[in-house]
Enzyme design. Structure first.
Site, PDB file in Angstrom:
ATOM      1  CG  ASP A  31      -2.107   0.903   1.090  1.00 16.99           C
ATOM      2  OD1 ASP A  31      -1.894   2.106   0.840  1.00 16.99           O
ATOM      3  OD2 ASP A  31      -3.252   0.420   1.202  1.00 16.99           O
ATOM      4  CG  ASP A  58       2.352   3.710  -6.578  1.00 11.88           C
ATOM      5  OD1 ASP A  58       1.841   3.100  -7.534  1.00 11.88           O
ATOM      6  OD2 ASP A  58       1.964   4.821  -6.189  1.00 11.88           O
ATOM      7  CG  PHE A  80      -8.682  -4.393  -1.888  1.00 13.19           C
ATOM      8  CD1 PHE A  80     -10.055  -4.509  -2.041  1.00 13.19           C
ATOM      9  CD2 PHE A  80      -8.014  -5.392  -1.196  1.00 13.19           C
ATOM     10  CE1 PHE A  80     -10.748  -5.598  -1.534  1.00 13.19           C
ATOM     11  CE2 PHE A  80      -8.694  -6.485  -0.680  1.00 13.19           C
ATOM     12  CZ  PHE A  80     -10.067  -6.588  -0.852  1.00 13.19           C
ATOM     13  CB  SER A 124     -17.678  -0.504  -8.407  1.00 11.83           C
ATOM     14  OG  SER A 124     -18.702   0.373  -8.030  1.00 11.83           O
ATOM     15  CE1 TYR A 148     -13.474   3.794  -8.124  1.00 12.14           C
ATOM     16  CE2 TYR A 148     -15.861   3.791  -8.361  1.00 12.14           C
ATOM     17  CZ  TYR A 148     -14.701   3.227  -7.864  1.00 12.14           C
ATOM     18  OH  TYR A 148     -14.783   2.076  -7.110  1.00 12.14           O
ATOM     19  CE  LYS A 152     -12.873   0.258  -8.990  1.00 12.54           C
ATOM     20  NZ  LYS A 152     -11.724  -0.456  -8.421  1.00 12.54           N
ATOM     21  CG  ASN A 198     -19.007   6.935   0.078  1.00  7.73           C
ATOM     22  OD1 ASN A 198     -17.781   6.874   0.136  1.00  7.73           O
ATOM     23  ND2 ASN A 198     -19.656   6.871  -1.062  1.00  7.73           N
ATOM     24  CG  LEU A 199     -26.163   7.633   3.733  1.00  7.27           C
ATOM     25  CD1 LEU A 199     -26.691   9.066   3.759  1.00  7.27           C
ATOM     26  CD2 LEU A 199     -27.277   6.671   3.289  1.00  7.27           C
ATOM     27  N   PRO A 292     -25.548  15.392  -8.516  1.00  8.47           N
ATOM     28  CG  PRO A 292     -24.462  17.162  -9.576  1.00  8.47           C
ATOM     29  CD  PRO A 292     -24.795  16.615  -8.215  1.00  8.47           C
TER      30      PRO A 292
HETATM   31  P1  NAD Z   1      -9.475   2.743   0.238  1.00 10.33           P
HETATM   32  O1  NAD Z   1      -9.078   4.044  -0.370  1.00 10.33           O
HETATM   33  O2  NAD Z   1      -9.744   2.694   1.693  1.00 10.33           O
HETATM   34  O3  NAD Z   1      -8.360   1.625  -0.106  1.00 10.33           O
HETATM   35  C1  NAD Z   1      -7.569   1.681  -1.255  1.00 10.33           C
HETATM   36  C2  NAD Z   1      -6.118   1.561  -0.780  1.00 10.33           C
HETATM   37  O4  NAD Z   1      -5.262   1.553  -1.899  1.00 10.33           O
HETATM   38  C3  NAD Z   1      -5.683   2.710   0.115  1.00 10.33           C
HETATM   39  O5  NAD Z   1      -5.095   2.186   1.281  1.00 10.33           O
HETATM   40  C4  NAD Z   1      -4.651   3.475  -0.732  1.00 10.33           C
HETATM   41  O6  NAD Z   1      -3.645   4.049   0.079  1.00 10.33           O
HETATM   42  C5  NAD Z   1      -4.134   2.381  -1.621  1.00 10.33           C
HETATM   43  N1  NAD Z   1      -3.624   2.795  -2.937  1.00 10.33           N
HETATM   44  C6  NAD Z   1      -4.209   3.641  -3.838  1.00 10.33           C
HETATM   45  N2  NAD Z   1      -3.453   3.708  -4.939  1.00 10.33           N
HETATM   46  C7  NAD Z   1      -2.380   2.889  -4.744  1.00 10.33           C
HETATM   47  C8  NAD Z   1      -1.260   2.529  -5.532  1.00 10.33           C
HETATM   48  N3  NAD Z   1      -1.056   3.038  -6.745  1.00 10.33           N
HETATM   49  N4  NAD Z   1      -0.353   1.658  -5.016  1.00 10.33           N
HETATM   50  C9  NAD Z   1      -0.523   1.144  -3.774  1.00 10.33           C
HETATM   51  N5  NAD Z   1      -1.561   1.452  -2.983  1.00 10.33           N
HETATM   52  C10 NAD Z   1      -2.490   2.308  -3.480  1.00 10.33           C
HETATM   53  O7  NAD Z   1     -10.720   2.188  -0.587  1.00 10.33           O
HETATM   54  P2  NAD Z   1     -11.690   0.959  -0.265  1.00 10.33           P
HETATM   55  O8  NAD Z   1     -13.016   1.494   0.062  1.00 10.33           O
HETATM   56  O9  NAD Z   1     -11.022   0.013   0.644  1.00 10.33           O
HETATM   57  O10 NAD Z   1     -11.790   0.349  -1.737  1.00 10.33           O
HETATM   58  C11 NAD Z   1     -10.936  -0.693  -2.161  1.00 10.33           C
HETATM   59  C12 NAD Z   1     -11.215  -0.999  -3.611  1.00 10.33           C
HETATM   60  O11 NAD Z   1     -12.582  -1.368  -3.750  1.00 10.33           O
HETATM   61  C13 NAD Z   1     -10.995   0.181  -4.556  1.00 10.33           C
HETATM   62  O12 NAD Z   1     -10.433  -0.307  -5.743  1.00 10.33           O
HETATM   63  C14 NAD Z   1     -12.391   0.696  -4.801  1.00 10.33           C
HETATM   64  O13 NAD Z   1     -12.514   1.319  -6.051  1.00 10.33           O
HETATM   65  C15 NAD Z   1     -13.198  -0.582  -4.757  1.00 10.33           C
HETATM   66  N6  NAD Z   1     -14.609  -0.342  -4.386  1.00 10.33           N
HETATM   67  C16 NAD Z   1     -14.890   0.337  -3.245  1.00 10.33           C
HETATM   68  C17 NAD Z   1     -16.227   0.579  -2.914  1.00 10.33           C
HETATM   69  C18 NAD Z   1     -16.575   1.378  -1.691  1.00 10.33           C
HETATM   70  O14 NAD Z   1     -17.697   1.880  -1.616  1.00 10.33           O
HETATM   71  N7  NAD Z   1     -15.698   1.516  -0.693  1.00 10.33           N
HETATM   72  C19 NAD Z   1     -17.251   0.104  -3.741  1.00 10.33           C
HETATM   73  C20 NAD Z   1     -16.903  -0.607  -4.888  1.00 10.33           C
HETATM   74  C21 NAD Z   1     -15.570  -0.823  -5.213  1.00 10.33           C
HETATM   75  C1  WQD Z   2     -25.728   6.492  -1.062  1.00 12.88           C
HETATM   76  C2  WQD Z   2     -27.062   7.236  -1.092  1.00 12.88           C
HETATM   77  C3  WQD Z   2     -26.907   9.435  -2.083  1.00 12.88           C
HETATM   78  C4  WQD Z   2     -24.270  11.132   0.996  1.00 12.88           C
HETATM   79  C5  WQD Z   2     -20.774   5.323  -4.228  1.00 12.88           C
HETATM   80  C6  WQD Z   2     -20.099   5.223  -5.562  1.00 12.88           C
HETATM   81  C7  WQD Z   2     -20.070   3.800  -6.033  1.00 12.88           C
HETATM   82  C8  WQD Z   2     -19.452   2.885  -4.956  1.00 12.88           C
HETATM   83  C9  WQD Z   2     -20.077   3.089  -3.613  1.00 12.88           C
HETATM   84  C10 WQD Z   2     -17.130   2.641  -5.357  1.00 12.88           C
HETATM   85  C11 WQD Z   2     -27.317   7.982  -2.396  1.00 12.88           C
HETATM   86  C12 WQD Z   2     -27.252   9.534  -0.611  1.00 12.88           C
HETATM   87  C13 WQD Z   2     -25.057  10.294   0.228  1.00 12.88           C
HETATM   88  C14 WQD Z   2     -24.864  12.210   1.689  1.00 12.88           C
HETATM   89  C15 WQD Z   2     -27.009  11.506   0.818  1.00 12.88           C
HETATM   90  N1  WQD Z   2     -18.067   3.168  -4.743  1.00 12.88           N
HETATM   91  N2  WQD Z   2     -26.398  10.479   0.158  1.00 12.88           N
HETATM   92  N3  WQD Z   2     -26.220  12.339   1.582  1.00 12.88           N
HETATM   93  O1  WQD Z   2     -23.407   6.964  -4.501  1.00 12.88           O
HETATM   94  O2  WQD Z   2     -24.488   4.715  -3.991  1.00 12.88           O
HETATM   95  O3  WQD Z   2     -22.091   4.838  -4.365  1.00 12.88           O
HETATM   96  O4  WQD Z   2     -20.085   4.480  -3.279  1.00 12.88           O
HETATM   97  O5  WQD Z   2     -17.174   1.912  -6.290  1.00 12.88           O
HETATM   98  O6  WQD Z   2     -19.335   3.771  -7.201  1.00 12.88           O
HETATM   99  O7  WQD Z   2     -20.819   6.005  -6.498  1.00 12.88           O
HETATM  100  O8  WQD Z   2     -22.967   5.760  -2.301  1.00 12.88           O
HETATM  101  O9  WQD Z   2     -22.880   6.430   0.054  1.00 12.88           O
HETATM  102  O10 WQD Z   2     -22.332   8.136  -1.711  1.00 12.88           O
HETATM  103  O11 WQD Z   2     -24.692   7.367  -1.452  1.00 12.88           O
HETATM  104  O12 WQD Z   2     -28.218  11.698   0.770  1.00 12.88           O
HETATM  105  O13 WQD Z   2     -24.202  13.000   2.382  1.00 12.88           O
HETATM  106  O14 WQD Z   2     -27.006   8.260  -0.075  1.00 12.88           O
HETATM  107  O15 WQD Z   2     -27.606  10.381  -2.817  1.00 12.88           O
HETATM  108  O16 WQD Z   2     -28.707   7.920  -2.633  1.00 12.88           O
HETATM  109  P1  WQD Z   2     -23.338   5.657  -3.870  1.00 12.88           P
HETATM  110  P2  WQD Z   2     -23.127   6.967  -1.292  1.00 12.88           P
END
Ligand code: NAD
Ligand code: WQD
Length: 337
Positions: A31, A58, A80, A124, A148, A152, A198-199, A292
């Site tokens: 990481d 990295d 991740f 995602s 973003y 993916k 996020n929410l 948006p």
């Molecule tokens: P996070 O930011 O907490 O974790 C990602 C980690 O990757 C971090 O620790 C960051 O320091 C590290 N990182 C970023 N770029 C790097 C690089 N080039 N080299 C080494 N380390 C690097 O995010 P998360 O919520 O744990 O998400 C993990 C994965 O899951 C991501 O790919 C994200 O897109 C995907 N994902 C997350 C969600 C979500 O809502 N959290 C939903 C769908 C998909």
């Molecule tokens: C959830 C709901 C908002 C914040 C995002 C990424 C998605 C995935 C997961 C990585 C929605 C509402 C939110 C706030 C609100 N990530 N909201 N007030 O948008 O479903 O997904 O995270 O892959 O790609 O788009 O998650 O938690 O942001 O929103 O009303 O302060 O909560 O409008 O309906 P989302 P979220």
């Protein structure tokens, strides 16, 4: 098995590292700490009583990946590492393409060089764009509306092409819905920088008085109460899904693409109520304009994950809210404390 977890110090990575260790696997992490602290790994070690071999580096750096694959006989990789904020990706598209796509390419090319052919990739539900209906099955059309999401989707295409060209690869593309909550110990959890996008982290910060009120982004969606509906999944369930995927890859299944969700959708106001129930206190909120790019409803059909991986989310909404609050209360400033 020995598993390389990239982005292992992050939110999902740290929980997955923990579950891998609990399941008896060895874990090597890399990481660059761009969105995390190494403290998360220390806490995973504390909870499990097991060691993680951690490299600060990295995944775009072929030198450090070469060092890792030389020093360890890796069976599977879970990627991740990447940037994940939708809004930020619109401001900094090139940085997102460079980090997420270049990172994945350097990683997979180095894996191939070392004959490591088992990969789990964090995709995602964002790849479904604005779905035509719910629940969403894996064969729904794919689209993207922000950089973003494009990273993916492009990576999914790249991995499918790779598999077509070399079917000795085993690749699990896991499409997560909305991961929330924290490990029940309250020692690891989500640690967003600044104002949460996020929410759930926003609600927990309101619940502990760190923020005044939640802004609810729109109450005129086509849902049961007008607010957006999502499939929230406990991060511990999600992490266990990765352990199942790693085990599955050892059976040489080829390419797997599955949703990781619960199959149940909750609205923003349902979530507010659930947190109020767990905390016993009101969560102040006000209705704001739509954000948006947001869609009405998004929830998974979880059947294929059950069939292919034996995955089923076990934890309830109450578990998610309670564990999220426990983490927030014990760590008001995340890993800074
Ligand atoms: P996070 O930011 O907490 O974790 C990602 C980690 O990757 C971090 O620790 C960051 O320091 C590290 N990182 C970023 N770029 C790097 C690089 N080039 N080299 C080494 N380390 C690097 O995010 P998360 O919520 O744990 O998400 C993990 C994965 O899951 C991501 O790919 C994200 O897109 C995907 N994902 C997350 C969600 C979500 O809502 N959290 C939903 C769908 C998909
Ligand atoms: C959830 C709901 C908002 C914040 C995002 C990424 C998605 C995935 C997961 C990585 C929605 C509402 C939110 C706030 C609100 N990530 N909201 N007030 O948008 O479903 O997904 O995270 O892959 O790609 O788009 O998650 O938690 O942001 O929103 O009303 O302060 O909560 O409008 O309906 P989302 P979220």
């Amino acid at each position: 098995m020995k598993v390389l977890v990239t982005g292992g110090a992050g939110y999902i990575g740290s929980h997955t590292t923990l579950e891998l260790l609990e399941a008896g696997h060895e874990v090597v992490c890399i990481d660059n700490l761009s969105n995390s602290k190494v403290e998360s790994i220390k806490r995973v070690e504390k909870i499990t009583g097991k060691n993680v071999c951690f490299y600060e580096g990295d995944i775009r750096d072929k030198g450090i990946l070469t060092k890792i694959f030389t020093e360890h006989k890796i069976d599977s990789v879970i990627n991740f590492a990447g940037y994940k904020a939708v809004g930020e990706s619109c401001q900094k598209p090139l940085e997102y393409y460079e980090n997420n796509i270049q990172g994945l390419l350097v990683l997979v090319m180095t894996m191939r060089e070392f004959g490591v052919k088992n990969l789990v990739f964090s995709s995602s539900a964002t790849v479904y764009g604005n779905p035509k209906s719910v629940p969403i099955t894996e064969d729904f059309p794919l689209s993207t509306s922000n950089p973003y999401g494009s990273t993916k989707l492009f990576i999914e295409y790249m991995l499918k092409d790779l598999y077509k060209s070399d079917n000795s690869f085993n690749i699990a593309i896991l499409r997560y819905f909305n991961p929330i909550g924290a490990h029940p110990s309250g020692l690891i959890g989500e640690d967003p920088k600044g104002i949460p996008n996020n929410l759930c982290p926003y609600i927990t910060q309101v619940a502990v008085g760190k923020r005044k009120e939640l802004g609810v982004f729109g109450n005129d969606y086509n849902t049961h109460d007008g607010t957006g509906v999502r499939d929230y999944i406990h991060v511990v369930d999600l992490s266990k899904g990765h352990v199942l995927a790693v085990n599955k890859l050892a059976e040489n299944p080829g390419l797997i693409i599955v949703n990781l969700g619960t199959g149940v959708g909750y609205s923003v106001l349902d979530m507010v109520k659930a947190f109020e129930k767990v905390t016993g206190k009101p969560i102040p909120y006000k209705i704001m304009p739509r954000r948006p790019g947001d869609i009405d409803e998004c929830y998974a059909d979880p059947k294929l994950a059950k069939e292919v991986l034996g995955f089923k989310a076990e934890k309830t909404l109450e578990d998610m809210c309670r564990d999220a609050m426990n983490w927030q209360t014990k760590n008001p400033n995340g890993y800074e404390d």
